[in-house]
Design an enzyme around this catalytic site. Structure first.
Site, short mmCIF file in Angstrom:
data_model
loop_
_atom_site.label_atom_id
_atom_site.label_comp_id
_atom_site.label_asym_id
_atom_site.label_seq_id
_atom_site.Cartn_x
_atom_site.Cartn_y
_atom_site.Cartn_z
N CYS A 292 2.60 32.66 -76.21
CA CYS A 292 2.28 32.29 -74.83
C CYS A 292 3.51 32.01 -73.98
CB CYS A 292 1.39 31.05 -74.82
SG CYS A 292 -0.12 31.20 -75.79
N VAL A 293 4.59 31.56 -74.60
CA VAL A 293 5.78 31.19 -73.83
C VAL A 293 6.84 32.29 -73.85
CG1 VAL A 293 5.43 28.72 -74.13
CG2 VAL A 293 6.84 29.96 -75.79
#
Length: 280
Positions: free
Chosen positions: A269-270
């Site tokens: 996600c990052v």
């Protein structure tokens, strides 16, 4: 969350361009996670300009990078729970959403998994439950504990994938990657260190977080693999062992990511990959 607010990159093999999807904080006024997301929605265009990349504007079509997973050969994984949620594109049919994805991503076949990870506040992004490790092969988050709510969700995905083929007609090889044996939950210490921002969803003590080892990231030569520590140390080690066997050509790099999970996502996600190639 670079994966979700940043551009999704596509390549012709030489040229590289970004796609600017509309971002509405994972659900807008229906079930979005915070109110003021104007700057986040502008990120993809700004980032593409900063690196000199052309950018396709997807207009009002809402999508996050974590809600799609491509094999690079024409097949795309998504979940029905996310892409058909009322806060994304309620005025579009499933067929219309599928056509948008095909148009922007040049994919030929979309596999609609029913569900994602239990209690995933992104409306169950696919990148937390299932991912390609190479064309024709996926890892699927799994549990053998039939009392765990994740069991029925993963079983539905397994049954679906078992019946499907990819864009090139290959039967999918499905590898089970167990979720942590012990649910990762919010503690009092976590709550003491969390900022309370106006308009944002809040955590509660004992809340189960959407922990999954599938939320990994492929670098050019390694796999950055989530680890949760504590009572899940054995589960962490088992996940490393499984991924090492499945991806012998890559180094497996375990990363303590519980703090990222507390924020609502994980390593995939990052991060956001940019394919090699000329931007213009």
């Amino acid at each position: 969350w670079a994966r979700d607010i940043g551009p999704t990159f596509v390549t012709s093999g030489s040229a590289v361009r970004g796609i600017d999807w509309r971002f509405n904080a994972w659900g807008g006024s229906v079930d979005g996670l915070y109110e003021d997301y104007a700057n986040d929605d502008a990120t993809a265009q700004v980032f593409c300009r900063a690196i000199g990349a052309d950018c396709y504007d997807a207009g009002d079509f809402v999508l996050e990078g974590g809600s799609i997973c491509s094999d690079g050969e024409g097949t795309l994984l998504v979940t029905e729970k996310c892409l058909l949620s009322a806060g994304r594109n309620p005025n579009l049919t499933k067929a219309q959403i599928e056509q948008k994805l095909k148009d922007y991503l040049a994919v030929k076949k979309i596999l609609w998994l029913p569900r994602g990870i239990y209690n995933d506040e992104t409306n169950e992004h696919v990148d937390n439950v299932c991912a390609f490790i190479r064309p024709g092969e996926v890892v699927l988050a799994w549990t053998d504990d039939q009392t765990d709510p994740q069991y029925e969700m993963s079983l539905a995905d397994y049954d679906y994938l078992s019946r499907e083929t990819d864009a090139r007609g290959r039967k999918l090889v499905i590898h089970k990657l167990p979720v942590p044996a012990h649910p990762v939950c919010v503690t009092e210490e976590d709550m003491a260190n969390l900022p309370a921002d106006i308009g944002e969803e809040t955590r509660t003590i004992g809340e189960r977080l959407a922990a999954s080892y599938v939320n990994f990231y492929f670098t050019n030569d390694a796999v950055l693999l989530p680890q949760f520590g504590g009572e899940n140390a054995a589960s962490d080690a088992h996940a490393v062992e499984i991924m090492r066997a499945l991806c012998p050509e890559r180094r497996i790099v375990p990363i303590d990511s519980r703090e990222i999970l507390l924020g609502g996502g994980n390593i995939h996600c990052v991060t956001q990959q940019i394919p090699k190639g000329a931007f213009k």
